[in-house]
Motif scaffolding. Sequence first.
Motif, PDB file in Angstrom:
ATOM      1  N   ILE A   1       0.876  -1.176   0.000  1.00 21.72           N
ATOM      2  CA  ILE A   1       0.000   0.000   0.000  1.00 21.72           C
ATOM      3  C   ILE A   1       0.913   1.225   0.000  1.00 21.72           C
ATOM      4  CG2 ILE A   1      -1.795   1.260   1.242  1.00 21.72           C
ATOM      5  CD1 ILE A   1      -2.461  -1.386   2.678  1.00 21.72           C
ATOM      6  N   PHE A   2       0.679   2.140  -0.934  1.00 15.77           N
ATOM      7  CA  PHE A   2       1.577   3.283  -1.097  1.00 15.77           C
ATOM      8  C   PHE A   2       0.895   4.572  -0.651  1.00 15.77           C
ATOM      9  CE2 PHE A   2       2.480   0.113  -4.322  1.00 15.77           C
ATOM     10  CZ  PHE A   2       3.850  -0.052  -4.213  1.00 15.77           C
TER      11      PHE A   2
ATOM     12  N   MET B   1      -9.768   7.135  -1.665  1.00 16.29           N
ATOM     13  CA  MET B   1      -8.800   6.420  -2.522  1.00 16.29           C
ATOM     14  C   MET B   1      -7.933   5.479  -1.688  1.00 16.29           C
ATOM     15  SD  MET B   1      -7.451   8.822  -5.568  1.00 16.29           S
ATOM     16  CE  MET B   1      -7.535  10.490  -5.006  1.00 16.29           C
ATOM     17  N   GLN B   2      -7.526   5.948  -0.495  1.00 13.36           N
ATOM     18  CA  GLN B   2      -6.672   5.082   0.319  1.00 13.36           C
ATOM     19  C   GLN B   2      -7.449   3.860   0.806  1.00 13.36           C
ATOM     20  OE1 GLN B   2      -3.983   3.837   0.419  1.00 13.36           O
ATOM     21  NE2 GLN B   2      -2.671   5.438   1.263  1.00 13.36           N
TER      22      GLN B   2
ATOM     23  N   ILE C   1      -6.492  -0.047   0.200  1.00 11.78           N
ATOM     24  CA  ILE C   1      -6.412  -1.042   1.284  1.00 11.78           C
ATOM     25  C   ILE C   1      -7.257  -2.273   0.926  1.00 11.78           C
ATOM     26  CG2 ILE C   1      -7.064  -1.500   3.693  1.00 11.78           C
ATOM     27  CD1 ILE C   1      -6.279   1.467   4.253  1.00 11.78           C
ATOM     28  N   ALA C   2      -8.474  -2.025   0.405  1.00  8.44           N
ATOM     29  CA  ALA C   2      -9.337  -3.148   0.006  1.00  8.44           C
ATOM     30  C   ALA C   2      -8.654  -3.963  -1.090  1.00  8.44           C
ATOM     31  CB  ALA C   2     -10.691  -2.619  -0.484  1.00  8.44           C
ATOM     32  N   ARG C   3      -8.037  -3.281  -2.054  1.00  9.80           N
ATOM     33  CA  ARG C   3      -7.350  -3.993  -3.140  1.00  9.80           C
ATOM     34  C   ARG C   3      -6.211  -4.846  -2.577  1.00  9.80           C
ATOM     35  NH1 ARG C   3      -4.196  -0.455  -7.417  1.00  9.80           N
ATOM     36  NH2 ARG C   3      -3.175   0.091  -5.483  1.00  9.80           N
ATOM     37  N   ALA C   4      -5.447  -4.273  -1.625  1.00  6.18           N
ATOM     38  CA  ALA C   4      -4.294  -5.003  -1.057  1.00  6.18           C
ATOM     39  C   ALA C   4      -4.753  -6.247  -0.298  1.00  6.18           C
ATOM     40  CB  ALA C   4      -3.500  -4.078  -0.143  1.00  6.18           C
TER      41      ALA C   4
ATOM     42  N   ASP D   1       3.814   1.939   2.832  1.00  2.00           N
ATOM     43  CA  ASP D   1       4.802   3.023   2.892  1.00  2.00           C
ATOM     44  C   ASP D   1       4.064   4.342   3.080  1.00  2.00           C
ATOM     45  OD1 ASP D   1       7.147   4.387   2.848  1.00  2.00           O
ATOM     46  OD2 ASP D   1       7.819   3.652   0.897  1.00  2.00           O
ATOM     47  N   GLU D   2       4.076   4.850   4.317  1.00  2.00           N
ATOM     48  CA  GLU D   2       3.400   6.119   4.639  1.00  2.00           C
ATOM     49  C   GLU D   2       1.975   6.143   4.079  1.00  2.00           C
ATOM     50  OE1 GLU D   2       3.982   9.235   6.002  1.00  2.00           O
ATOM     51  OE2 GLU D   2       5.774   8.542   6.988  1.00  2.00           O
ATOM     52  N   PRO D   3       1.130   5.161   4.433  1.00  2.00           N
ATOM     53  CA  PRO D   3      -0.172   5.067   3.764  1.00  2.00           C
ATOM     54  C   PRO D   3      -1.103   6.229   4.065  1.00  2.00           C
ATOM     55  CG  PRO D   3      -0.096   3.553   5.603  1.00  2.00           C
ATOM     56  CD  PRO D   3       1.282   4.127   5.458  1.00  2.00           C
TER      57      PRO D   3
END
Length: 224
Positions: free
Chosen positions: A89-90, A145-146, A150-153, A164-166
């Motif tokens: 997650i970026f 968007m975040q 998270i759901a995608r990850a 990384d600094e989500p």
Amino acid sequence: MPLTINNLNHRIHDGHTERWLLTRVSLNITPGECVALTGDSGSGKTTLLNLIAGLEPVQQGEIYVGGQGLQHAKDKTLSLLRKQTLAMIFQHYNLLSSLNVMDNISFSARLAGRYDEEHSLSLAKNLGIDHLLDHYPDTLSGGEMQRVAIARALGPRPKLLLADEPTGNLDNSNSDKVIAQLLSLAKSHHSALLMVTHSSSVAEKMDKIYRLKDGLLSQQSGGG
Ligand SMILES: Nc1ncnc2c1ncn2[C@@H]1O[C@H](COP(=O)(O)OP(=O)(O)OP(=O)(O)O)[C@@H](O)[C@H]1O
């Protein structure tokens, strides 16, 4: 064990000289454990995540992700690992602008051959984005968007989540909500989480806090 690192050393070229960025780094993360990775800018946090994701070769030492050793692993093994075992997650979400929210959420699970519509919908519901499934990323707020990222990850049920600094782009109240949802979902999925953060209040919410300084990784008090 989702992540084991033994005596990792990593050297970088700095202009005309070489220097050790990481020295004798060791770390164990157990299933469902949520760990913060802190350290000054340039201390090597992103490099360590890239090494764990198999995006940079292991020079010295050992990294095991879900039992798979990354040292000496072939590209095919590493790319399979990124599809099946770990997720990233970026800070900048990295959503696919041509896909709607549902398709963005499903993307990683489909790639891993583990798409399960019910699971995707339940993640969307838990993250409070189920009313946005037919929307496109450019119509969403940063916090939304975040949540999609998270759901995608979590779609492929990864053993290890690297973040990384989500919440680096979110305001404090959005950041608190997104972190709370991420921790609770990681725990309920038994996914281990290693999260880079500059925020001490975010780090305090994790089970353990580690700090990188002068190449050395040490556990700090706090967290848990
Ligand atoms: N492949 C590379 N070649 C040369 N230098 C590199 C390489 N990768 C990273 N570096 C350098 O290593 C240092 C650590 O970078 P890294 O991005 O890992 O730090 P960081 O702790 O994540 O920093 P920030 O908090 O600012 O994101 C920096 O000085 C960077 O320029």
